[in-house]
Design an enzyme around this catalytic site. Structure first.
Site, short mmCIF file in Angstrom:
data_model
loop_
_atom_site.label_atom_id
_atom_site.label_comp_id
_atom_site.label_asym_id
_atom_site.label_seq_id
_atom_site.Cartn_x
_atom_site.Cartn_y
_atom_site.Cartn_z
N LYS A 186 0.83 -1.22 0.00
CA LYS A 186 0.00 0.00 0.00
C LYS A 186 0.86 1.26 0.00
CE LYS A 186 -1.87 1.85 3.98
NZ LYS A 186 -1.69 3.29 4.16
N ASN A 187 1.82 1.34 0.92
CA ASN A 187 2.53 2.61 1.09
C ASN A 187 3.52 2.88 -0.03
OD1 ASN A 187 0.95 3.22 3.26
ND2 ASN A 187 2.46 2.60 4.81
N CYS A 224 -5.40 7.97 8.85
CA CYS A 224 -5.68 7.45 10.18
C CYS A 224 -5.37 8.51 11.24
CB CYS A 224 -4.84 6.20 10.45
SG CYS A 224 -5.32 4.82 9.43
N ARG A 282 -0.53 14.94 13.13
CA ARG A 282 0.29 14.46 12.01
C ARG A 282 0.78 15.68 11.21
NH1 ARG A 282 -2.09 8.96 9.44
NH2 ARG A 282 0.01 8.94 8.58
N ASP A 284 3.53 0.34 12.28
CA ASP A 284 2.31 -0.19 11.67
C ASP A 284 2.06 -1.65 12.03
OD1 ASP A 284 1.92 2.28 10.57
OD2 ASP A 284 2.73 1.76 8.60
N ARG A 340 -9.09 -0.18 3.66
CA ARG A 340 -8.17 0.81 3.08
C ARG A 340 -6.84 0.17 2.75
NH1 ARG A 340 -6.95 5.57 6.72
NH2 ARG A 340 -5.46 5.67 5.04
N1 EPU Z 1 6.57 14.18 11.49
C1 EPU Z 1 6.81 15.50 11.83
N2 EPU Z 1 6.78 16.41 10.82
C2 EPU Z 1 6.52 16.07 9.52
C3 EPU Z 1 6.29 14.72 9.20
C4 EPU Z 1 6.29 13.78 10.21
O1 EPU Z 1 7.03 15.83 12.98
O2 EPU Z 1 6.53 16.96 8.67
C5 EPU Z 1 6.61 13.15 12.56
C6 EPU Z 1 5.25 12.48 12.75
O3 EPU Z 1 4.41 13.23 13.62
C7 EPU Z 1 5.65 11.15 13.30
C8 EPU Z 1 6.99 10.85 12.62
O4 EPU Z 1 7.47 12.11 12.15
O5 EPU Z 1 5.87 11.27 14.68
C9 EPU Z 1 6.93 9.90 11.44
O6 EPU Z 1 5.97 10.34 10.50
P1 EPU Z 1 6.07 9.99 8.94
O7 EPU Z 1 6.10 11.25 8.18
O8 EPU Z 1 7.17 9.00 8.74
O9 EPU Z 1 4.67 9.27 8.68
P2 EPU Z 1 3.77 9.39 7.40
O10 EPU Z 1 4.60 9.56 6.20
O11 EPU Z 1 2.65 10.34 7.65
C10 EPU Z 1 3.87 6.85 6.83
C11 EPU Z 1 2.88 5.75 6.60
C12 EPU Z 1 2.24 5.37 7.92
C13 EPU Z 1 3.33 4.96 8.92
C14 EPU Z 1 4.39 6.06 9.03
C15 EPU Z 1 5.58 5.65 9.89
C16 EPU Z 1 2.11 6.21 4.37
C17 EPU Z 1 1.02 6.65 3.48
N3 EPU Z 1 1.87 6.21 5.67
O12 EPU Z 1 3.12 7.93 7.38
O13 EPU Z 1 1.45 4.22 7.62
O14 EPU Z 1 2.76 4.75 10.18
O15 EPU Z 1 4.87 6.40 7.72
O16 EPU Z 1 6.19 4.52 9.36
O17 EPU Z 1 3.18 5.80 3.90
C18 EPU Z 1 -0.34 2.74 7.80
O18 EPU Z 1 0.03 2.22 6.73
O19 EPU Z 1 -1.18 2.22 8.58
C19 EPU Z 1 0.25 4.01 8.21
C20 EPU Z 1 -0.31 4.81 9.08
#
Ligand code: EPU
Length: 429
Positions: free
Chosen positions: A22-23, A117, A122, A307, A399
């Site tokens: 998915k990701n 989610c 976020r 995850d 999803r």
């Molecule tokens: N963060 C910041 N600032 C930012 C971006 C992130 O402080 O600008 C923090 C977040 O608050 C968090 C950490 O950095 O504490 C990691 O966030 P990240 O940006 O890595 O998460 P994401 O890209 O929003 C993706 C996956 C999530 C998964 C996370 C961590 C996708 C679409 N989503 O989210 O997947 O939990 O990386 O590995 O790739 C899922 O598949 O169920 C899911 C939620």
């Protein structure tokens, strides 16, 4: 109102084929906007997040044709907009990759604030910091639309990420792949889907080095052509079936996986007492003796994935002794514990730590999927519980998990999908 109904207590046995990641898919589909000819994407998971994203691309003007359930042909050339107004974009987190992709394509993007989610704040400050370093300005209007743009070409830059962020790493890669000069992302995320996106972009003609390490170098190129690409297997879907196998005392081979991507999950399951056998593209999980308590701490890749945290906590809820689970990525990812408690689990949450007193058995109950992975955890809980569990809010699960009912039933689980009429409609009818 749709639910999964599970009669627990069956050992899972047999083999299950894992779908595309998915990701990775939700990063690769927006990347297609950067091509100057059609792209053919294979091994796409048949899940609602992917359907939503292809629908958004179509609404933007792309020609989208599904060749079969898992293969799509996308021609981005007819797109004549830098804006994404589809309401659907608000429902998925990954819509923010359209910002990076549109910046790479036409130096401006107007995209709704992302959804996804809900497990705490976020933020996207690291994405915006990256775009600023590349010469962009941004603003947020009262309708929740983010507008990011550059005057002229984006210019390569050195970007140090304050936190390891998958989303920011991917978004900056998308924005800079056609920027002028060299971009270096330091403290970059190393997840398999970051590497998969880099491989796809390189196949289109990009010049990206170092994906999979914490330093990624991107030499901007002028043009990217369409490519045929097959998405990697889903690490988290595979891990979910591995945990379900261990939790039910079963014997399951997950096929079509990259065992290297599963190492942190395999290592933790081995520590808990499961036996793991790695093949070239499969992993078998079975159990010989009793399971043991353990400590789990979620970390960015190659650490134990956040995850997988709800699923492993659910397994630990029935393992003798006291286990500790520390969530170090998200602030509020233990909300599902209240649902597990309804099934008899004894778990105390203190901020980002859960203390799990193993109870031996769970009891079936009506529970809710609170988000995608919490929903997967409820399904595992239902599989191991005595009696009947009904899991509501399954739209979250769908999803990210393709055909979860059929796949589990194929492994011997007693699970089925139940469609119930909406109460108000029933009254009217
Ligand atoms: N963060 C910041 N600032 C930012 C971006 C992130 O402080 O600008 C923090 C977040 O608050 C968090 C950490 O950095 O504490 C990691 O966030 P990240 O940006 O890595 O998460 P994401 O890209 O929003 C993706 C996956 C999530 C998964 C996370 C961590 C996708 C679409 N989503 O989210 O997947 O939990 O990386 O590995 O790739 C899922 O598949 O169920 C899911 C939620």
């Amino acid at each position: 109102m749709d639910k999964y109904v599970i009669h627990g207590g069956k050992r899972l046995e047999g083999a299950v084929d894992i779908s595309g990641a998915k990701n990775a898919a939700v990063a690769i589909l927006p990347a297609v906007l950067l091509a100057d000819s059609p792209c053919r994407i294979e091994n796409l998971p048949d899940i609602s997040d992917v359907k939503t994203l292809t629908y958004i691309l179509e609404k933007m003007g792309a020609e989208v044709e599904y060749l079969d359930r898992h293969t799509v042909l996308i021609d981005p050339r007819p797109i004549a907009t830098s804006g994404v107004c589809a309401d659907e974009a608000r429902s998925i987190r990954a819509s923010y990759y359209l910002i990076g992709a549109l910046l790479g394509r036409c130096q401006k993007a107007v995209v709704p604030l992302p959804g996804g989610c809900n497990f705490g704040v976020r933020p996207i400050d690291q994405h915006l910091k990256g775009f600023e370093a590349l010469g962009c300005t941004h603003s947020l209007d009262s309708g929740g639309m983010i507008s990011v743009k550059a005057e002229g070409d984006l210019r390569g830059a050195n970007i140090y990420m304050d936190v390891v962020s998958v989303g920011a790493t991917i978004n900056i890669m998308l924005a800079t792949v056609k920027a002028r000069g060299l971009t270096i992302i330091e403290n970059a995320a190393r997840e398999p889907h970051v590497v998969d996106l880099a491989n796809f972009l390189n196949m289109m003609g990009a010049d990206i080095l170092g994906a999979g390490t914490d330093t990624i170098k991107i030499h901007g190129v002028q043009k990217l052509r369409g490519a045929d690409y097959s998405i990697i297997p889903d690490q988290i879907e595979a891990g979910t079936y591995m945990v379900a196998a261990a939790a039910t005392g079963g014997d399951v081979t997950v096929r079509n996986v990259t065992p290297k991507h599963l190492e942190s999950i395999s290592a933790k399951l081995a520590e808990i007492g499961a036996t793991i056998e790695e093949g070239d593209d499969s992993v078998r999980v079975y159990q010989k003796g009793p399971l043991r308590r353990c400590t789990v701490k979620t970390m960015p890749h190659p650490g134990f994935p956040t995850d997988m945290q709800p699923q492993i906590t659910t397994l630990l809820s029935i393992v003798n002794g006291t286990s500790m689970v520390m969530e170090s990525i998200w602030d509020n990812r233990f909300k599902y514990v209240d649902e597990l408690r309804r099934m008899g689990a004894q778990i105390t949450v203190d901020g980002k730590m859960a203390i799990v007193e193993g109870v031996g058995k769970l009891k079936g109950a009506p529970v809710k999927a609170l988000d995608l992975r919490a929903g997967a955890a409820m399904v595992i809980a239902g599989l191991i519980a005595e009696g009947t569990t009904q899991v509501e809010n399954i739209q979250y699960i769908e999803r990210g998990y393709e055909s979860i009912v059929d796949k589990l039933a194929g492994l011997g689980a007693d699970i089925y999908f139940k469609r119930e009429p909406d109460r108000d409609m029933a009254k009217l009818g």
